[in-house]
Design a protein around this motif. Sequence first.
Motif, PDB file in Angstrom:
ATOM      1  N   THR A 179       0.770  -1.096  -0.127  1.00 15.34           N
ATOM      2  CA  THR A 179      -0.050   0.061   0.055  1.00 15.34           C
ATOM      3  C   THR A 179       1.010   1.011  -0.168  1.00 15.34           C
ATOM      4  N   THR A 180       2.011   1.176   0.692  1.00 16.29           N
ATOM      5  CA  THR A 180       2.811   2.393   0.653  1.00 16.29           C
ATOM      6  C   THR A 180       3.503   2.751  -0.654  1.00 16.29           C
ATOM      7  N   LEU A 181       3.733   1.489  -1.432  1.00 16.15           N
ATOM      8  CA  LEU A 181       4.528   1.527  -2.799  1.00 16.15           C
ATOM      9  C   LEU A 181       3.236   2.175  -3.741  1.00 16.15           C
ATOM     10  N   ALA A 182       1.882   1.650  -3.793  1.00 15.54           N
ATOM     11  CA  ALA A 182       0.885   2.212  -4.551  1.00 15.54           C
ATOM     12  C   ALA A 182       0.679   3.544  -4.232  1.00 15.54           C
ATOM     13  N   ASN A 183       0.590   4.070  -2.952  1.00 19.73           N
ATOM     14  CA  ASN A 183       0.439   5.507  -2.549  1.00 19.73           C
ATOM     15  C   ASN A 183       1.480   6.376  -2.924  1.00 19.73           C
ATOM     16  N   TYR A 184       2.644   5.828  -2.966  1.00 16.87           N
ATOM     17  CA  TYR A 184       3.919   6.595  -3.279  1.00 16.87           C
ATOM     18  C   TYR A 184       3.634   7.031  -4.976  1.00 16.87           C
ATOM     19  N   LEU A 185       3.505   5.802  -5.546  1.00 18.67           N
ATOM     20  CA  LEU A 185       3.554   5.815  -7.059  1.00 18.67           C
ATOM     21  C   LEU A 185       2.192   6.592  -7.761  1.00 18.67           C
ATOM     22  N   ASN A 186       1.182   6.839  -6.775  1.00 20.02           N
ATOM     23  CA  ASN A 186      -0.235   7.162  -7.198  1.00 20.02           C
ATOM     24  C   ASN A 186      -0.745   6.118  -8.150  1.00 20.02           C
ATOM     25  N   ALA A 187      -0.878   4.843  -7.482  1.00 27.85           N
ATOM     26  CA  ALA A 187      -1.081   3.569  -8.403  1.00 27.85           C
ATOM     27  C   ALA A 187      -2.161   2.817  -7.690  1.00 27.85           C
ATOM     28  N   PRO A 188      -2.835   2.008  -8.538  1.00 28.38           N
ATOM     29  CA  PRO A 188      -3.801   1.158  -7.834  1.00 28.38           C
ATOM     30  C   PRO A 188      -2.925  -0.057  -7.086  1.00 28.38           C
ATOM     31  N   LEU A 189      -3.684  -0.763  -6.037  1.00 27.18           N
ATOM     32  CA  LEU A 189      -3.292  -2.003  -5.712  1.00 27.18           C
ATOM     33  C   LEU A 189      -4.162  -3.070  -5.974  1.00 27.18           C
ATOM     34  N   LEU A 190      -3.724  -3.984  -6.730  1.00 28.66           N
ATOM     35  CA  LEU A 190      -4.774  -5.184  -7.319  1.00 28.66           C
ATOM     36  C   LEU A 190      -4.283  -6.571  -6.821  1.00 28.66           C
ATOM     37  N   LEU A 191      -5.004  -7.289  -6.420  1.00 27.00           N
ATOM     38  CA  LEU A 191      -4.888  -8.588  -5.697  1.00 27.00           C
ATOM     39  C   LEU A 191      -4.880  -9.745  -7.136  1.00 27.00           C
ATOM     40  N   THR A 192      -4.274 -10.740  -6.813  1.00 28.75           N
ATOM     41  CA  THR A 192      -4.218 -11.884  -7.607  1.00 28.75           C
ATOM     42  C   THR A 192      -4.057 -13.183  -6.952  1.00 28.75           C
ATOM     43  N   GLN A 193      -4.217 -14.369  -7.736  1.00 25.63           N
ATOM     44  CA  GLN A 193      -3.992 -15.644  -7.104  1.00 25.63           C
ATOM     45  C   GLN A 193      -2.506 -15.814  -7.574  1.00 25.63           C
ATOM     46  N   LYS A 194      -2.166 -17.111  -7.014  1.00 23.97           N
ATOM     47  CA  LYS A 194      -0.764 -17.488  -7.242  1.00 23.97           C
ATOM     48  C   LYS A 194      -0.231 -17.926  -8.614  1.00 23.97           C
ATOM     49  N   GLU A 195      -1.354 -18.661  -9.320  1.00 25.06           N
ATOM     50  CA  GLU A 195      -0.818 -19.174 -10.614  1.00 25.06           C
ATOM     51  C   GLU A 195      -1.427 -18.562 -11.700  1.00 25.06           C
ATOM     52  N   VAL A 196      -2.536 -17.609 -11.347  1.00 22.96           N
ATOM     53  CA  VAL A 196      -3.159 -17.068 -12.389  1.00 22.96           C
ATOM     54  C   VAL A 196      -3.912 -15.683 -11.915  1.00 22.96           C
ATOM     55  N   VAL A 197      -4.026 -14.854 -13.045  1.00 24.89           N
ATOM     56  CA  VAL A 197      -4.560 -13.452 -12.456  1.00 24.89           C
ATOM     57  C   VAL A 197      -6.319 -13.676 -13.062  1.00 24.89           C
ATOM     58  N   PRO A 198      -6.967 -13.308 -11.864  1.00 24.81           N
ATOM     59  CA  PRO A 198      -8.345 -13.337 -12.124  1.00 24.81           C
ATOM     60  C   PRO A 198      -8.721 -12.465 -13.386  1.00 24.81           C
ATOM     61  N   SER A 199      -9.655 -12.905 -14.129  1.00 23.27           N
ATOM     62  CA  SER A 199      -9.894 -12.161 -15.433  1.00 23.27           C
ATOM     63  C   SER A 199     -10.556 -10.831 -14.932  1.00 23.27           C
ATOM     64  N   CYS A 200     -11.053 -10.498 -14.087  1.00 21.89           N
ATOM     65  CA  CYS A 200     -11.372  -9.277 -13.792  1.00 21.89           C
ATOM     66  C   CYS A 200     -10.535  -8.265 -13.583  1.00 21.89           C
ATOM     67  N   VAL A 201      -9.140  -8.772 -12.800  1.00 22.75           N
ATOM     68  CA  VAL A 201      -8.013  -7.941 -12.663  1.00 22.75           C
ATOM     69  C   VAL A 201      -7.398  -7.732 -14.033  1.00 22.75           C
TER      70      VAL A 201
END
Length: 645
Positions: free
Chosen positions: A389-411
Amino acid sequence: MLLKKTKLLFLSAFLIFPFLGINSLKLASLSIRKIFDTIPPSAPHGFHGEGGSTIYSIDLYWTNSSDSDLDHVNVYFSNAPLTNYGLYSQIPATPNTKGQATIGSLSLDTDYYFKLSSVDTADNEGEFTDYIKTRTSYAKDVSSPAEVTNFQVADPETGDSLDLSWTDPSDSDFFQVRIYRSTDSWFTLSEDYKITEVFGLPASSESYRDSDLTEGTTYYYRIKTEDNKGNISTGYPSAFGTPTKALDTTPPAPPSNIEVTDLKTGTSLLITWQNPTDSDFSHINIYCSEISESLGNLVFTNLAGTSQEDSSLTEGETYYYTLRSVDETGNESENIDQHSGVPTKEKIERIYGNDRFGTSVKVSQELFTSSNHVVLAHGTSFADALSGTTLANYLNAPLLLTQKEVVPSCVLQEIERLSPFKVYLLGGEGIISDQVKEVLERDYQVERLSGANRYETSIAVADEIYNRGSISQILIASGEDFPDALVSGNAASYINAPLLFTQKDSLPTSVKNFLTETSNPTLYLVGGEGVISKEVFTSLGEYGSVIRIAGSDRFDTCLMVNNYFFDNQSVLSLVVATGLDFPDALVASVLSGQNSSSLLITGKNLSQSMENYLNSCSSVDKIYLLGGESVISKEVENRIREIFE
């Protein structure tokens, strides 16, 4: 009595004539029809005669009547003008056509007298024409009829038609006019240019409307007359005209059912209406003013639909709208009625998705239209996500979540929408696989920030942002549970400080090494001794001044952090997440960090200390609830609403 007789006749026809054959049935039908039709047809007109093709014959000419049930014409003749007329012939007749009969085997140079009558299909015979006298050996009539007079063309201003009018000639044998048209003024009078024939009845309207024309094109007309022997006039009066459309100066009806709805965004109002039913309706113009009874400025035009959003408004300001209809000619309705609205902001807004991945996408969509960077963390590793979160806020960027082996389609779809040039992966291959990295590298630059464990990953994130020697403040939270780390991440972003993690009873070696290279920073240790021991607190004193921020439980600690780092009377927005589980709360620090908001965690109900804190936040105008009603209950929402209302 007549009705009874009629019924008997119909009954007789159905009972008797079927046994006599179809011809007998037709005869019955004719007999019945005769009972009802007793009106005789009109007499023929234009009746005259002349010498026939031989000196022993006479040709008779006339124009049949217009009666629709006309059947034939009876021809009578005599040697004397008033008596002894005998029926010579029955000539089949069609309404409004020329009739002709030739009387042969007559005596040379002898006067004969003729008269006619019309007979309809019910055998009703009309009145006789006046008798005519014709002598054998008279020359055949081949003379041309007279021309029409007063021929003129008028524009009815319909845009597609012209009105022709004239006066028929007075010739007794006049039959009809022929009208010719061309766009060339020097055209030839041939059948190719003939557009119609107008029958010359005694009560003729002497006019014709030429339709389906092209607006603005000049049309040239010529008109000839024809008698009932087929003789055509030699002259042809001419006229011309150009169809135009009358200037429409009548304004259309105004729109109806106008409503102005506050969209609760603080900057937008929705205007809806119903368009008028005028056939020439074109569009709607919307005028807006900040002053009542003033038309104001034209803010929207050419609106063919029934709704329009007006955005970029000022919250709390009253706006007055006047909607006017415009037709195809440009006439605008003259209504002056106004409909007003005040844009306000919905103070409480829930943000959540179908799962933790969807929630991270919803937060991203709330905050960003695009971004140069995306921070991607594992959805079940709270430590990596919270250090991110500190990196995302520093970069003015979103933080998105993923699974280990595959990125969910919505992401994946959200990353595509944001169109970043770089994606950060938080955690090693055991947290986010190289397969995920390879998929993302097809479209984006990818950098992995990781260590051997969560403690080293938090240091890798800090090193990406800060120069160790220039760090003046550091927040340290437990790496073994999420609540204190969640609120610490928000505070770290607010004061632009790294967030590091520790174990309960010992400070990880990697963290010690990091702190050794700093220059006596202030260390904020978040959590009581039940979360981070007194020994860890004491060991941190070797690297700088240490301040422990802690409450009686996680919820109280959250309030202590907010009271320490934020001025609750100047905070404009709040983010409320659950303190009972971390999935929906993982991205809360990004939502609060981007809005410089206080981040609060709650249980199933609001504690009294939480209510006291909310009551002290006098400047708050926006509250985000992170999660659905199964995460943050409706009761909690209602209580927060009561406090701020």
